[in-house]
Design a protein around this motif. Structure first.
Motif, PDB file in Angstrom:
ATOM      1  N   PHE A 144       0.832  -1.202   0.000  1.00 55.02           N
ATOM      2  CA  PHE A 144       0.000   0.000   0.000  1.00 55.02           C
ATOM      3  C   PHE A 144       0.872   1.260   0.000  1.00 55.02           C
ATOM      4  CE2 PHE A 144      -2.411   3.360   2.141  1.00 55.02           C
ATOM      5  CZ  PHE A 144      -3.565   3.383   1.371  1.00 55.02           C
ATOM      6  N   SER A 145       1.936   1.261   0.817  1.00 53.18           N
ATOM      7  CA  SER A 145       2.805   2.437   0.905  1.00 53.18           C
ATOM      8  C   SER A 145       3.459   2.748  -0.436  1.00 53.18           C
ATOM      9  CB  SER A 145       3.876   2.240   1.977  1.00 53.18           C
ATOM     10  OG  SER A 145       4.647   1.081   1.716  1.00 53.18           O
ATOM     11  N   LYS A 148       0.826   4.246  -2.843  1.00 53.69           N
ATOM     12  CA  LYS A 148       0.529   5.643  -2.526  1.00 53.69           C
ATOM     13  C   LYS A 148       1.601   6.601  -3.038  1.00 53.69           C
ATOM     14  CE  LYS A 148      -1.953   7.386   0.186  1.00 53.69           C
ATOM     15  NZ  LYS A 148      -3.110   8.288  -0.039  1.00 53.69           N
ATOM     16  N   CYS A 205      -5.994   7.024   3.612  1.00 48.74           N
ATOM     17  CA  CYS A 205      -5.067   6.217   4.415  1.00 48.74           C
ATOM     18  C   CYS A 205      -5.423   4.732   4.353  1.00 48.74           C
ATOM     19  CB  CYS A 205      -5.057   6.711   5.861  1.00 48.74           C
ATOM     20  SG  CYS A 205      -6.589   6.376   6.763  1.00 48.74           S
ATOM     21  N   ASN A 206      -4.492   3.921   4.820  1.00 47.48           N
ATOM     22  CA  ASN A 206      -4.665   2.473   4.768  1.00 47.48           C
ATOM     23  C   ASN A 206      -5.882   2.008   5.566  1.00 47.48           C
ATOM     24  OD1 ASN A 206      -4.083  -0.141   4.102  1.00 47.48           O
ATOM     25  ND2 ASN A 206      -2.192  -0.289   5.268  1.00 47.48           N
ATOM     26  N   THR A 209      -9.114   2.776   3.586  1.00 49.36           N
ATOM     27  CA  THR A 209      -9.276   1.919   2.409  1.00 49.36           C
ATOM     28  C   THR A 209      -9.596   0.481   2.806  1.00 49.36           C
ATOM     29  OG1 THR A 209      -6.861   1.647   2.322  1.00 49.36           O
ATOM     30  CG2 THR A 209      -7.825   3.306   0.878  1.00 49.36           C
ATOM     31  N   ASN A 210      -9.023   0.033   3.916  1.00 49.67           N
ATOM     32  CA  ASN A 210      -9.336  -1.328   4.377  1.00 49.67           C
ATOM     33  C   ASN A 210     -10.789  -1.439   4.834  1.00 49.67           C
ATOM     34  OD1 ASN A 210      -6.929  -2.682   3.831  1.00 49.67           O
ATOM     35  ND2 ASN A 210      -6.000  -2.096   5.776  1.00 49.67           N
ATOM     36  N   THR A 227      -7.585  -7.283   3.079  1.00 47.35           N
ATOM     37  CA  THR A 227      -6.934  -5.995   3.304  1.00 47.35           C
ATOM     38  C   THR A 227      -5.978  -5.743   2.136  1.00 47.35           C
ATOM     39  OG1 THR A 227      -5.001  -6.870   4.473  1.00 47.35           O
ATOM     40  CG2 THR A 227      -6.977  -6.432   5.795  1.00 47.35           C
ATOM     41  N   PHE A 228      -5.369  -4.572   2.113  1.00 41.52           N
ATOM     42  CA  PHE A 228      -4.424  -4.290   1.032  1.00 41.52           C
ATOM     43  C   PHE A 228      -3.216  -5.218   1.091  1.00 41.52           C
ATOM     44  CE2 PHE A 228      -6.677  -0.722  -0.564  1.00 41.52           C
ATOM     45  CZ  PHE A 228      -6.146  -0.506  -1.836  1.00 41.52           C
TER      46      PHE A 228
END
Length: 241
Positions: A144-145, A148, A205-206, A209-210, A227-228
């Protein structure tokens, strides 16, 4: 040691380091947890017993074994920094006889049928955006990071074909992904739906989105929690089969 406390030394060491912002935030978070556990603790408190009681305190608060392990690894990092700087000797190392406990957790991934369900679920707006981002990570294996932080110049042409070329945030590895080739170019199809890459990666943010992914999971009738991080394991697993 002068007037500097262990907490102050550790915070300064984190801030001055070349670690990623995510890693710095993770380390600072552990320092905050330590201060909650033992307000006013300092150098002389750093013993084997201190670590064992910190471990038990975290577990009693409901922390998972691997979350406890993460905090203890971070404390070990601070101890290592202090030893390197001469604030602690090797004899003062509280981790000398301390073993950090880990728990093996099976990786979650979508099987081909679940992936097709996620691809075909009918949604729009924010849910569609999050679904596209999740699928893009399934097709590329990005964290995810890293997703982004994507920029337009990370998409390069090699021998006439589009590749994604990126240095990962967490590990600093250089990745080169043939977007036209993996998963039949589905990642490229998703990119084509958005006017700019910057607009595509702007999804919040994570944690947010989760939460949206939890809704998508239910709509797609996927039984497994998604989850991502699931996307990364989905890519690795399906590419290996």
């Amino acid at each position: 040691r002068g007037d500097i406390t262990f907490d102050s030394f550790s915070r300064r060491a984190v801030i001055k380091s070349t670690r990623s912002e995510r890693t710095k935030g993770n380390l600072i978070g552990t320092l905050s947890v330590l201060s909650e556990y033992r307000p006013g603790y300092d150098w002389d408190d750093l013993t084997y017993t201190f670590l064992k009681e910190f471990e038990i305190w975290l577990l009693n608060k409901g922390a998972a074994v691997n979350t406890v392990a993460k905090h203890l690894r971070n404390v070990r990092t601070f101890i290592g920094e202090a030893m390197s700087a001469g604030y602690l000797s090797a004899d003062d190392n509280p981790f000398k006889n301390f073993k950090i406990k880990h728990e093996r957790v099976p990786h979650r991934f979508l099987n081909p049928d679940d992936l097709r369900k996620m691809e075909s679920v009918k949604v729009d707006g924010k849910l569609a955006h999050v679904r596209d981002a999740f699928l893009f990570c399934c097709y590329t294996g990005l964290r995810f990071s890293d997703f982004k932080h994507l920029k337009s110049d990370y998409i390069v042409t090699i021998k006439g074909h589009p590749w994604l070329q990126i240095k990962t945030e967490k590990t600093g590895y250089d990745l080169k992904i043939p977007l036209y080739l993996v998963f039949d170019g589905k990642a490229l199809e998703i990119l084509g739906k958005y006017p700019t890459l910057n607009e595509f990666v702007s999804i919040g943010c994570n944690a947010d989105t989760n939460r949206h992914l939890a809704t998508l999971q239910k709509l797609a009738k996927i039984k497994m929690r998604t989850t991502f991080h699931t996307a990364r394991h989905t890519c690795a697993t399906l590419l290996c089969h």
